[in-house]
Scaffold this motif. Structure first.
Motif, short mmCIF file in Angstrom:
data_model
loop_
_atom_site.label_atom_id
_atom_site.label_comp_id
_atom_site.label_asym_id
_atom_site.label_seq_id
_atom_site.Cartn_x
_atom_site.Cartn_y
_atom_site.Cartn_z
N CYS A 19 0.83 -1.21 0.00
CA CYS A 19 0.00 0.00 0.00
C CYS A 19 0.87 1.25 0.00
CB CYS A 19 -0.93 -0.01 1.22
SG CYS A 19 -2.15 -1.32 1.18
N ASN A 20 1.74 1.34 -0.96
CA ASN A 20 2.65 2.47 -1.07
C ASN A 20 1.90 3.67 -1.64
OD1 ASN A 20 4.85 4.12 -1.30
ND2 ASN A 20 5.73 3.05 -3.05
N VAL A 21 1.75 4.71 -0.83
CA VAL A 21 1.04 5.90 -1.25
C VAL A 21 2.07 6.95 -1.66
CG1 VAL A 21 -0.58 7.70 -0.56
CG2 VAL A 21 -0.88 5.37 0.28
N SER A 22 2.41 6.94 -2.94
CA SER A 22 3.38 7.91 -3.45
C SER A 22 3.12 8.14 -4.94
CB SER A 22 4.81 7.44 -3.21
OG SER A 22 5.06 6.25 -3.90
N PRO A 23 3.57 9.28 -5.44
CA PRO A 23 3.39 9.56 -6.86
C PRO A 23 4.18 8.60 -7.74
CG PRO A 23 4.25 11.49 -5.68
CD PRO A 23 4.26 10.35 -4.74
N ALA A 47 -0.90 16.41 -14.30
CA ALA A 47 -1.32 16.31 -12.90
C ALA A 47 -1.52 14.84 -12.53
CB ALA A 47 -2.60 17.10 -12.69
N GLU A 48 -1.70 14.59 -11.24
CA GLU A 48 -1.81 13.22 -10.76
C GLU A 48 -2.57 13.20 -9.43
OE1 GLU A 48 1.73 10.65 -11.59
OE2 GLU A 48 1.79 10.54 -9.42
N ILE A 49 -3.35 12.16 -9.24
CA ILE A 49 -4.02 11.89 -7.96
C ILE A 49 -3.50 10.56 -7.46
CG2 ILE A 49 -6.21 11.15 -6.92
CD1 ILE A 49 -7.64 13.17 -8.68
N GLN A 78 -5.45 10.79 -1.26
CA GLN A 78 -4.37 11.16 -0.35
C GLN A 78 -3.57 12.35 -0.89
OE1 GLN A 78 -3.68 9.55 2.63
NE2 GLN A 78 -2.14 11.12 3.02
N LEU A 79 -3.28 12.33 -2.21
CA LEU A 79 -2.44 13.38 -2.80
C LEU A 79 -3.07 13.95 -4.06
CD1 LEU A 79 0.98 11.46 -2.70
CD2 LEU A 79 0.26 13.27 -1.13
N TYR A 80 -3.06 15.26 -4.15
CA TYR A 80 -3.42 15.99 -5.37
C TYR A 80 -2.12 16.63 -5.84
CZ TYR A 80 -8.29 15.91 -3.66
OH TYR A 80 -9.53 15.54 -3.20
N LEU A 81 -1.69 16.33 -7.05
CA LEU A 81 -0.41 16.83 -7.54
C LEU A 81 -0.57 17.50 -8.89
CD1 LEU A 81 1.39 13.50 -6.66
CD2 LEU A 81 1.67 15.64 -5.40
N SER A 82 0.17 18.56 -9.09
CA SER A 82 0.21 19.25 -10.39
C SER A 82 1.67 19.49 -10.74
CB SER A 82 -0.51 20.60 -10.33
OG SER A 82 -1.90 20.44 -10.21
N ASN A 83 1.96 19.56 -12.04
CA ASN A 83 3.33 19.91 -12.45
C ASN A 83 3.59 21.37 -12.12
OD1 ASN A 83 3.80 17.36 -13.41
ND2 ASN A 83 4.26 17.99 -15.50
N LEU A 91 6.32 17.26 -9.94
CA LEU A 91 5.00 17.28 -9.32
C LEU A 91 5.06 17.98 -7.96
CD1 LEU A 91 3.91 13.65 -10.20
CD2 LEU A 91 2.82 15.73 -11.02
N ILE A 92 4.08 18.85 -7.73
CA ILE A 92 3.99 19.58 -6.46
C ILE A 92 2.62 19.33 -5.84
CG2 ILE A 92 5.66 21.36 -7.09
CD1 ILE A 92 3.25 23.19 -7.79
N ASP A 93 2.50 19.59 -4.55
CA ASP A 93 1.23 19.44 -3.83
C ASP A 93 0.27 20.52 -4.34
OD1 ASP A 93 -0.89 19.43 -2.02
OD2 ASP A 93 0.40 19.18 -0.27
#
Length: 145
Positions: A19-23, A47-49, A78-83, A91-93
């Motif tokens: 259950c690795n929660v990472s981009p 972007a990435e979720i 858990q994470l909302y990420l955008s370039n 990717l940043i928060d």
């Protein structure tokens, strides 16, 4: 009994590690956008979720990520990420980013939306390109409709 204990510890470790929660890195030119299905090629606006269970959803633009949220249980995210506009591919928060909507900076889906890690960077680009600045919350409210 000792063997059973070892199996239990091993199973628990396996569960935690799975259950690795990472981009995940975006594979530009081959990964597809979860929302619009276009191939992700723009290294400035992607972007990435990442969900609490570690599932990753990739998008060709922050506006696609926001549109995706309309039909998704956001309590699972858990994470909302955008370039970051000033550092392509980084990717940043997104919840801590400053966003600029400027007609002078096209984005893949036509929202003219760019993300910045620092408000200072956003203001510097705004001074040159024009547009309006938004926080994550104000951006969500603007694009809600």
């Amino acid at each position: 009994m000792q063997t059973l204990k070892h199996y239990s510890i091993f199973a628990l470790l396996l569960l935690i590690l799975s259950c690795n929660v990472s981009p995940e890195p975006i594979n530009y030119g081959s990964d597809g956008c979860q929302f619009c299905k276009m191939t992700i090629v723009d290294k400035i606006h992607a972007a990435e979720i990442v969900t609490k269970k570690g599932k990753v959803y990739k998008f060709d633009a922050t506006e696609c990520m926001i549109n995706f949220l309309k039909d998704f249980d956001t309590s699972e995210i858990q994470l909302y990420l955008s370039n970051n506009y000033t550092t392509p591919e980084a990717l940043i928060d997104a919840t801590k980013a400053t966003f600029l909507i400027s007609k002078n900076i096209p984005s893949p889906m036509g929202a003219f939306l760019s993300a910045f890690k620092s408000e200072n960077d956003a203001k510097n680009v705004q001074a040159d390109k024009g547009g309006e600045l938004y926080s994550w919350e104000t951006l969500l409210a603007k694009l809600k409709d």
